[in-house]
Design a protein around this motif. Structure first.
Motif, mmCIF file in Angstrom:
data_model
loop_
_atom_site.group_PDB
_atom_site.id
_atom_site.type_symbol
_atom_site.label_atom_id
_atom_site.label_comp_id
_atom_site.label_asym_id
_atom_site.label_seq_id
_atom_site.Cartn_x
_atom_site.Cartn_y
_atom_site.Cartn_z
ATOM 1 N N SER A 1 12.163 44.925 19.951
ATOM 2 C CA SER A 1 12.487 43.694 20.660
ATOM 3 C C SER A 1 11.271 43.050 21.293
ATOM 4 C CB SER A 1 13.531 43.984 21.760
ATOM 5 O OG SER A 1 12.989 44.866 22.721
ATOM 6 N N GLU A 2 10.087 43.643 21.128
ATOM 7 C CA GLU A 2 8.904 43.114 21.800
ATOM 8 C C GLU A 2 8.230 42.021 20.987
ATOM 9 O OE1 GLU A 2 4.995 44.329 24.209
ATOM 10 O OE2 GLU A 2 6.397 45.854 23.616
ATOM 11 N N PRO A 3 8.156 40.817 21.556
ATOM 12 C CA PRO A 3 7.346 39.786 20.899
ATOM 13 C C PRO A 3 5.869 40.149 21.074
ATOM 14 C CG PRO A 3 8.804 38.828 22.568
ATOM 15 C CD PRO A 3 8.834 40.310 22.730
ATOM 16 N N GLY A 4 5.071 39.858 20.123
ATOM 17 C CA GLY A 4 3.640 40.111 20.269
ATOM 18 C C GLY A 4 3.265 41.556 19.987
ATOM 19 N N VAL A 5 2.036 41.878 20.354
ATOM 20 C CA VAL A 5 1.458 43.187 20.078
ATOM 21 C C VAL A 5 1.903 44.190 21.132
ATOM 22 C CG1 VAL A 5 -0.715 44.446 19.840
ATOM 23 C CG2 VAL A 5 -0.541 42.095 19.008
ATOM 24 N N ALA A 6 2.460 45.298 20.681
ATOM 25 C CA ALA A 6 2.876 46.353 21.607
ATOM 26 C C ALA A 6 1.650 46.969 22.256
ATOM 27 C CB ALA A 6 3.669 47.419 20.855
ATOM 28 N N PRO A 7 1.777 47.400 23.500
ATOM 29 C CA PRO A 7 0.639 48.035 24.157
ATOM 30 C C PRO A 7 0.288 49.354 23.463
ATOM 31 C CG PRO A 7 2.606 48.264 25.493
ATOM 32 C CD PRO A 7 2.959 47.368 24.346
ATOM 33 N N SER A 8 -0.971 49.737 23.589
ATOM 34 C CA SER A 8 -1.441 50.979 22.969
ATOM 35 C C SER A 8 -2.505 51.609 23.857
ATOM 36 C CB SER A 8 -2.038 50.679 21.596
ATOM 37 O OG SER A 8 -3.246 49.957 21.744
ATOM 38 N N ALA A 9 -2.896 52.815 23.500
ATOM 39 C CA ALA A 9 -3.952 53.492 24.247
ATOM 40 C C ALA A 9 -5.244 52.679 24.223
ATOM 41 C CB ALA A 9 -4.186 54.882 23.668
ATOM 42 N N PRO B 1 6.867 30.099 33.849
ATOM 43 C CA PRO B 1 7.178 29.802 32.451
ATOM 44 C C PRO B 1 6.723 30.964 31.562
ATOM 45 C CG PRO B 1 6.093 27.930 33.493
ATOM 46 C CD PRO B 1 6.000 29.083 34.457
ATOM 47 N N ASN B 2 7.462 31.190 30.494
ATOM 48 C CA ASN B 2 7.071 32.251 29.567
ATOM 49 C C ASN B 2 5.659 31.997 29.063
ATOM 50 O OD1 ASN B 2 9.604 33.231 29.987
ATOM 51 N ND2 ASN B 2 10.308 32.999 27.892
ATOM 52 N N PHE B 3 4.885 33.070 28.936
ATOM 53 C CA PHE B 3 3.474 32.956 28.562
ATOM 54 C C PHE B 3 3.211 33.752 27.282
ATOM 55 C CE2 PHE B 3 3.871 36.693 31.214
ATOM 56 C CZ PHE B 3 3.068 37.637 30.589
ATOM 57 N N GLY B 4 2.060 33.478 26.680
ATOM 58 C CA GLY B 4 1.594 34.253 25.533
ATOM 59 C C GLY B 4 2.633 34.394 24.444
ATOM 60 N N ALA B 5 2.834 35.612 23.997
ATOM 61 C CA ALA B 5 3.765 35.895 22.900
ATOM 62 C C ALA B 5 5.218 35.627 23.279
ATOM 63 C CB ALA B 5 3.610 37.355 22.455
ATOM 64 N N TYR B 6 5.495 35.447 24.569
ATOM 65 C CA TYR B 6 6.865 35.258 25.040
ATOM 66 C C TYR B 6 7.297 33.788 25.109
ATOM 67 C CZ TYR B 6 5.275 39.793 26.690
ATOM 68 O OH TYR B 6 4.707 41.034 26.769
ATOM 69 N N VAL B 7 6.394 32.870 24.843
ATOM 70 C CA VAL B 7 6.671 31.437 25.007
ATOM 71 C C VAL B 7 7.945 31.016 24.293
ATOM 72 C CG1 VAL B 7 5.830 29.121 24.413
ATOM 73 C CG2 VAL B 7 4.300 30.749 25.515
ATOM 74 N N ASP B 8 8.127 31.454 23.077
ATOM 75 C CA ASP B 8 9.287 31.020 22.294
ATOM 76 C C ASP B 8 10.436 32.028 22.291
ATOM 77 O OD1 ASP B 8 8.103 28.575 21.543
ATOM 78 O OD2 ASP B 8 6.994 29.577 19.937
ATOM 79 N N SER B 9 10.344 33.043 23.122
ATOM 80 C CA SER B 9 11.386 34.075 23.144
ATOM 81 C C SER B 9 12.513 33.680 24.098
ATOM 82 C CB SER B 9 10.795 35.415 23.597
ATOM 83 O OG SER B 9 11.824 36.347 23.766
ATOM 84 N N GLU B 10 13.697 33.530 23.535
ATOM 85 C CA GLU B 10 14.861 33.173 24.353
ATOM 86 C C GLU B 10 15.355 34.360 25.168
ATOM 87 O OE1 GLU B 10 17.830 31.445 21.841
ATOM 88 O OE2 GLU B 10 16.498 29.841 21.177
ATOM 89 N N LEU B 11 14.918 35.559 24.844
ATOM 90 C CA LEU B 11 15.354 36.760 25.548
ATOM 91 C C LEU B 11 14.386 37.173 26.661
ATOM 92 C CD1 LEU B 11 16.572 38.924 22.540
ATOM 93 C CD2 LEU B 11 17.960 37.588 24.140
ATOM 94 N N SER B 12 13.263 36.458 26.791
ATOM 95 C CA SER B 12 12.237 36.829 27.764
ATOM 96 C C SER B 12 12.325 36.026 29.039
ATOM 97 C CB SER B 12 10.833 36.605 27.156
ATOM 98 O OG SER B 12 10.602 37.504 26.106
#
Length: 149
Positions: A34-42, A131-142
């Motif tokens: 469900s994550e828009p954009g790049v998932a966090p990593s080490a 306002p939603n930022f970055g990868a979340y801008v167009d996410s209706e669930l964010s």
């Protein structure tokens, strides 16, 4: 009183808590990704914290730098058995303290529309809806929040 420790992102307790969070979000949202954009990593998480209650991992959260003075809170999670016990506040306080000590002036985060408990928590802790930022801008669930440090 929980003990909060900074641990590597790939630490066994961190990995277990993040897997539990992923399973809970999949159940809420009906998807495993469900994550828009790049998932966090080490490779891109600057700091990661695990809270322990009676020696057991109870919650977690981390920071991913967005710029020299701004970071995004990632993977905030508390096990269902430990909700309402102060674990989330302890983790958030550790994240914010790390941010201030690192010279950050602003923290941002994203949560979801199906997580009203998270929205209430962040608002209670002084985060303001933005306002939603970055990868979340167009996410209706964010739903996105920010706090000046």
């Amino acid at each position: 009183m929980p003990e909060v420790r900074e641990v590597p992102f790939e630490h066994a307790d961190s990995t277990m808590l993040r897997a539990a969070q992923k399973a809970e979000l999949a159940a809420r949202y009906g998807t495993h990704d469900s994550e828009p954009g790049v998932a966090p990593s080490a490779a891109d998480v600057t700091a990661f914290f695990v809270a322990y209650e009676d020696g057991m991992p109870a919650g977690c959260g981390g920071l991913r730098l967005l710029s020299d003075d701004e970071a995004e809170i990632k993977r905030m999670y508390v096990t269902p058995a430990h909700r309402g016990t102060g674990i989330s506040v302890a983790v958030l306080e550790a994240i914010e303290a790390f941010g201030r000590e690192s010279g950050l002036t602003k923290l941002v985060l994203e949560t979801g529309t199906l997580q009203p408990d998270a929205m209430r928590f962040y608002e209670r802790e002084g985060y303001t809806r933005i306002p939603n930022f970055g990868a979340y801008v167009d996410s209706e669930l964010s739903v996105c929040y920010a706090k000046a440090l």
